[in-house]
Design a protein around this motif. Structure first.
Motif, short mmCIF file in Angstrom:
data_model
loop_
_atom_site.label_atom_id
_atom_site.label_comp_id
_atom_site.label_asym_id
_atom_site.label_seq_id
_atom_site.Cartn_x
_atom_site.Cartn_y
_atom_site.Cartn_z
N LEU A 88 -6.96 -6.42 0.47
CA LEU A 88 -7.25 -5.32 -0.44
C LEU A 88 -8.53 -4.61 -0.06
CD1 LEU A 88 -6.34 -6.94 -3.88
CD2 LEU A 88 -5.00 -5.28 -2.55
N TYR A 89 -9.53 -5.36 0.40
CA TYR A 89 -10.77 -4.72 0.86
C TYR A 89 -10.52 -3.84 2.07
CZ TYR A 89 -13.83 -7.40 -2.25
OH TYR A 89 -14.48 -7.91 -3.34
N LEU A 90 -9.63 -4.27 2.95
CA LEU A 90 -9.29 -3.45 4.11
C LEU A 90 -8.62 -2.16 3.66
CD1 LEU A 90 -9.00 -3.00 7.15
CD2 LEU A 90 -6.84 -4.29 7.06
N ILE A 91 -7.69 -2.26 2.70
CA ILE A 91 -7.04 -1.06 2.17
C ILE A 91 -8.07 -0.13 1.53
CG2 ILE A 91 -5.45 -0.24 0.39
CD1 ILE A 91 -3.73 -2.69 0.91
N TYR A 92 -8.99 -0.72 0.77
CA TYR A 92 -10.03 0.08 0.11
C TYR A 92 -10.91 0.79 1.15
CZ TYR A 92 -14.01 1.24 -2.86
OH TYR A 92 -15.02 1.91 -3.52
N TRP A 93 -11.30 0.06 2.19
CA TRP A 93 -12.17 0.63 3.22
C TRP A 93 -11.47 1.77 3.95
CZ3 TRP A 93 -11.97 0.69 8.68
CH2 TRP A 93 -13.16 1.08 9.30
N LEU A 94 -10.20 1.57 4.31
CA LEU A 94 -9.45 2.61 5.01
C LEU A 94 -9.28 3.84 4.12
CD1 LEU A 94 -6.71 0.46 6.78
CD2 LEU A 94 -8.70 1.55 7.84
N SER A 95 -9.00 3.62 2.83
CA SER A 95 -8.84 4.74 1.90
C SER A 95 -10.15 5.50 1.73
CB SER A 95 -8.35 4.24 0.54
OG SER A 95 -7.12 3.56 0.66
N ALA A 96 -11.26 4.76 1.67
CA ALA A 96 -12.57 5.40 1.49
C ALA A 96 -12.96 6.23 2.71
CB ALA A 96 -13.64 4.34 1.23
#
Length: 219
Positions: A24-32
């Motif tokens: 989820l942190y990876l998804i958040y980082w990519l989205s950001a």
């Protein structure tokens, strides 16, 4: 979080949520990192979480990560609340007396969560069940804020909540760290206090690593 069990690779139960958090942190980082407005980034985040749900639900990954499916809604909803928290709280009653009315939807949400299987018999809607628990948490926080109370203990829990979260399942599930011993009301207190004690050095070690490597990279 993965270990060998005979000839199959299975998810280690106490560590599954650590893997999930990393994804989820990876998804958040990519989205950001997307070169768009915050609104578009939030939409991308929600779509990515739904895509993760679909990949796990309809591929062989379900054999290993099916437990992730019931929490797919929690993360994007939490991010949305964090982003629009001020606006949402402004919709609530401002007077302390009126905010006591929040106890009604709070208890209704808790009842819905506890009786979900009977009230919502459609199994495909189970992924929405955590929302029935998020709502009373949000409303309770708003009610607590209206009373202007201060608690050193609650501030401590908030400061080290992430470390407590990371520690609780490995001890609870894997090592039976006091929790399932009788009488439960005594050993649970010992278990809880042990987690509080262990959370402090974990937080200090995490902060030291962050200062050493993350901040160094930024400089």
């Amino acid at each position: 979080g993965v270990h060998l069990n005979d000839t199959l690779i299975r998810v280690n139960a106490p560590a599954w949520f650590v893997e999930y958090i990393m994804v989820l942190y990876l998804i958040y980082w990519l989205s950001a990192k997307l070169p768009f407005s915050d609104g578009i980034k939030l939409i991308a985040l929600c779509l990515a979480c739904l895509a993760l749900f679909a990949v796990i639900r309809f591929t062989p990954l379900r054999n290993y990560h099916a437990i992730w499916l019931q929490y797919v809604v929690v993360f994007p909803v939490g991010v949305l609340f964090g982003r629009y928290r001020s606006r949402l709280l402004s919709l609530l009653p401002q007077k302390s007396g009126n905010r006591l009315l929040l106890l009604i939807p709070t208890f209704l949400s808790l009842y819905l969560f506890s009786e979900w299987d009977q009230l919502v018999p459609i199994s495909s809607l189970n992924l929405l069940r955590p929302l029935a628990l998020i709502l009373p948490i949000v409303l309770s926080a708003a009610l607590y804020g209206a009373l202007n109370l201060q608690s050193t203990f609650l501030l401590f829990l908030g400061t080290y909540s992430y470390e407590i979260y990371l520690l609780h399942a490995p001890f609870m599930v894997k090592y039976d760290f006091f929790l399932f011993r009788k009488p439960l009301y005594i050993w649970f207190f010992a278990y809880f206090m042990s987690l509080l004690v262990l959370s402090y050095p974990l937080a200090r070690a995490s902060a030291a690593i962050q200062d050493r490597f993350v901040h160094l990279d930024i400089r």
